[in-house]
Design a protein around this motif. Sequence first.
Motif, mmCIF file in Angstrom:
data_model
loop_
_atom_site.group_PDB
_atom_site.id
_atom_site.type_symbol
_atom_site.label_atom_id
_atom_site.label_comp_id
_atom_site.label_asym_id
_atom_site.label_seq_id
_atom_site.Cartn_x
_atom_site.Cartn_y
_atom_site.Cartn_z
ATOM 1 N N LEU A 50 -0.613 1.843 -1.975
ATOM 2 C CA LEU A 50 -1.005 2.604 -0.800
ATOM 3 C C LEU A 50 -2.101 3.579 -1.233
ATOM 4 O O LEU A 50 -1.858 4.481 -2.027
ATOM 5 C CB LEU A 50 0.198 3.365 -0.220
ATOM 6 C CG LEU A 50 0.154 3.744 1.259
ATOM 7 C CD1 LEU A 50 1.499 4.294 1.712
ATOM 8 C CD2 LEU A 50 -0.953 4.714 1.601
ATOM 9 N N ILE A 51 -3.305 3.364 -0.725
ATOM 10 C CA ILE A 51 -4.463 4.171 -1.121
ATOM 11 C C ILE A 51 -4.890 5.041 0.055
ATOM 12 O O ILE A 51 -5.057 4.557 1.175
ATOM 13 C CB ILE A 51 -5.633 3.282 -1.558
ATOM 14 C CG1 ILE A 51 -5.204 2.382 -2.724
ATOM 15 C CG2 ILE A 51 -6.838 4.124 -1.963
ATOM 16 C CD1 ILE A 51 -6.244 1.360 -3.129
ATOM 17 N N SER A 52 -5.052 6.326 -0.195
ATOM 18 C CA SER A 52 -5.436 7.261 0.854
ATOM 19 C C SER A 52 -6.635 8.088 0.429
ATOM 20 O O SER A 52 -6.925 8.231 -0.762
ATOM 21 C CB SER A 52 -4.266 8.201 1.196
ATOM 22 O OG SER A 52 -3.309 7.571 2.010
ATOM 23 N N LEU A 53 -7.282 8.650 1.426
ATOM 24 C CA LEU A 53 -8.388 9.569 1.201
ATOM 25 C C LEU A 53 -7.957 10.953 1.681
ATOM 26 O O LEU A 53 -7.628 11.132 2.858
ATOM 27 C CB LEU A 53 -9.624 9.108 1.975
ATOM 28 C CG LEU A 53 -10.933 9.828 1.654
ATOM 29 C CD1 LEU A 53 -11.418 9.445 0.247
ATOM 30 C CD2 LEU A 53 -12.000 9.477 2.689
ATOM 31 N N ILE A 66 -6.215 20.728 4.929
ATOM 32 C CA ILE A 66 -6.149 19.449 4.217
ATOM 33 C C ILE A 66 -5.611 18.362 5.130
ATOM 34 O O ILE A 66 -4.563 18.511 5.768
ATOM 35 C CB ILE A 66 -5.269 19.571 2.958
ATOM 36 C CG1 ILE A 66 -5.913 20.569 1.990
ATOM 37 C CG2 ILE A 66 -5.093 18.211 2.277
ATOM 38 C CD1 ILE A 66 -5.122 20.825 0.738
ATOM 39 N N GLY A 67 -6.357 17.252 5.195
ATOM 40 C CA GLY A 67 -5.950 16.097 5.962
ATOM 41 C C GLY A 67 -5.891 14.864 5.084
ATOM 42 O O GLY A 67 -6.172 14.911 3.880
ATOM 43 N N GLU A 68 -5.528 13.761 5.697
ATOM 44 C CA GLU A 68 -5.423 12.496 4.964
ATOM 45 C C GLU A 68 -5.704 11.350 5.907
ATOM 46 O O GLU A 68 -5.356 11.397 7.088
ATOM 47 C CB GLU A 68 -4.011 12.338 4.387
ATOM 48 C CG GLU A 68 -3.782 11.012 3.658
ATOM 49 C CD GLU A 68 -2.312 10.624 3.559
ATOM 50 O OE1 GLU A 68 -2.047 9.474 3.160
ATOM 51 O OE2 GLU A 68 -1.442 11.443 3.903
ATOM 52 N N THR A 69 -6.329 10.315 5.394
ATOM 53 C CA THR A 69 -6.485 9.091 6.150
ATOM 54 C C THR A 69 -6.358 7.909 5.201
ATOM 55 O O THR A 69 -6.610 8.041 4.000
ATOM 56 C CB THR A 69 -7.830 9.069 6.907
ATOM 57 O OG1 THR A 69 -7.817 7.986 7.833
ATOM 58 C CG2 THR A 69 -9.013 8.965 5.969
ATOM 59 N N SER A 70 -5.930 6.773 5.747
ATOM 60 C CA SER A 70 -5.628 5.626 4.884
ATOM 61 C C SER A 70 -6.039 4.336 5.579
ATOM 62 O O SER A 70 -5.366 3.885 6.504
ATOM 63 C CB SER A 70 -4.134 5.595 4.555
ATOM 64 O OG SER A 70 -3.827 4.504 3.718
ATOM 65 N N PRO A 71 -7.168 3.742 5.181
ATOM 66 C CA PRO A 71 -7.639 2.510 5.821
ATOM 67 C C PRO A 71 -6.915 1.280 5.296
ATOM 68 O O PRO A 71 -7.264 0.732 4.257
ATOM 69 C CB PRO A 71 -9.119 2.477 5.454
ATOM 70 C CG PRO A 71 -9.190 3.173 4.132
ATOM 71 C CD PRO A 71 -8.115 4.226 4.155
ATOM 72 N N MET A 72 -5.872 0.863 5.990
ATOM 73 C CA MET A 72 -5.180 -0.369 5.627
ATOM 74 C C MET A 72 -6.052 -1.538 6.079
ATOM 75 O O MET A 72 -6.009 -1.958 7.239
ATOM 76 C CB MET A 72 -3.794 -0.422 6.278
ATOM 77 C CG MET A 72 -2.942 -1.582 5.819
ATOM 78 S SD MET A 72 -1.321 -1.556 6.626
ATOM 79 C CE MET A 72 -0.563 -2.994 5.846
ATOM 80 N N THR A 73 -6.858 -2.056 5.162
ATOM 81 C CA THR A 73 -7.944 -2.974 5.524
ATOM 82 C C THR A 73 -7.445 -4.220 6.239
ATOM 83 O O THR A 73 -8.075 -4.683 7.201
ATOM 84 C CB THR A 73 -8.733 -3.365 4.259
ATOM 85 O OG1 THR A 73 -9.223 -2.176 3.631
ATOM 86 C CG2 THR A 73 -9.902 -4.260 4.612
#
Length: 377
Positions: A50-53, A66-73
């Motif tokens: 699980l990769i997040s930005l 602080i926020g987070e987003t995670s593009p599940m391609t």
Amino acid sequence: MSVVPHPVGLPAQTEPAQTGSGPISAIKTRVVSATYRRPFQISSGISTELISLVVEVHTADGAIGIGETSPMTAYTGETLAGVTAAIEEHLAPALIGHDPLDRAGAHLVMDAVLRGQHVAKSGLDIALYDLAGRLSGWPVHVLLGGSIRKRVQTTWVVGLGTLDEMAAEAAEYADKGFGHLKVKGGHDPAKDLELIRAVRAAIPADAELCLDANEGYDAATALPYLAKMGEAGLTLLEQPLPRWDLAGLVRLRERLDVRLMVDESMHSLQDALEIARRGAADVLNIKILKVGGLHRALQIANVAEAAGLAVKVGSMPELGVATLAAVHLAAAVPGATVAADLVGPLMVHEDPLAPTVFADCDGWIDVPTSPGLGHDV
């Protein structure tokens, strides 16, 4: 309040309110990741990590959100590199100098410089909500209208595997207290019928059971099996048909006793309105990252309430910061009566963003009461 000059073509912005914080001065990103305890597979792909930005919004006076987003391609079609570029090359420059408390205005600015890119915009939106909460001393659910729930129920999501593996995992988490189980399917409705029967036999009679087909069926082939799934104890059916087939969803809903939920069919406020108009669903799965952030998610929840539709607060999944945003949304939305998907931090080894609120989860998450999202990043 005076108006600050703004680039041509973008909405005018106001000076920052007198809150002890100046305008947005910098936006930074960094990548974090965690390994799934078990590879997470849906009908469109499989992930081992699980990769997040992480997105940081800084103000001139030193405040940080602080926020987070995670593009599940495999699900969104967006990549980590693309999301990062959207933020760093387009969205961040447009927001520098903006009032950090003007979240609605921030969306106008972002939409003016870049169409779509909801996953990228959501990371900034979540950071702005976290920042506003920290500046005001309020938890994010207060900024969303207040908390009507002190604890939020979460489902457990069982990824694709063998029938025995999936039934055993569902039973394991039912024993831990999870009263709502969701199993992934979509490859073959006949096999999914066997799965529903096996899982229903393995979990308590009062546990709710959802099947997520992730667009994997066609209506004509699947209908006989879906009717039998309802007879076998399925209580909720998620996105059985391709996202564009609203007419097919309407026909299924007319013929099935099981409640129908849409996910991939809804990426925007306009999608939600069209689904409600056509009667294509009973439940809207609102994923904060998919729709562009908390601001847009709350708008969609209001459409659902007006149309008499229930809400599930969904997950891509993501790590602890974005999952906390989902906790606050689920706590604040009256119609969020379907168990949320707050499972990202529970599905991985050593989530670098997960606060203690997710430790030893028994199917319920306590809503944080500290300022902002309540994380300790």
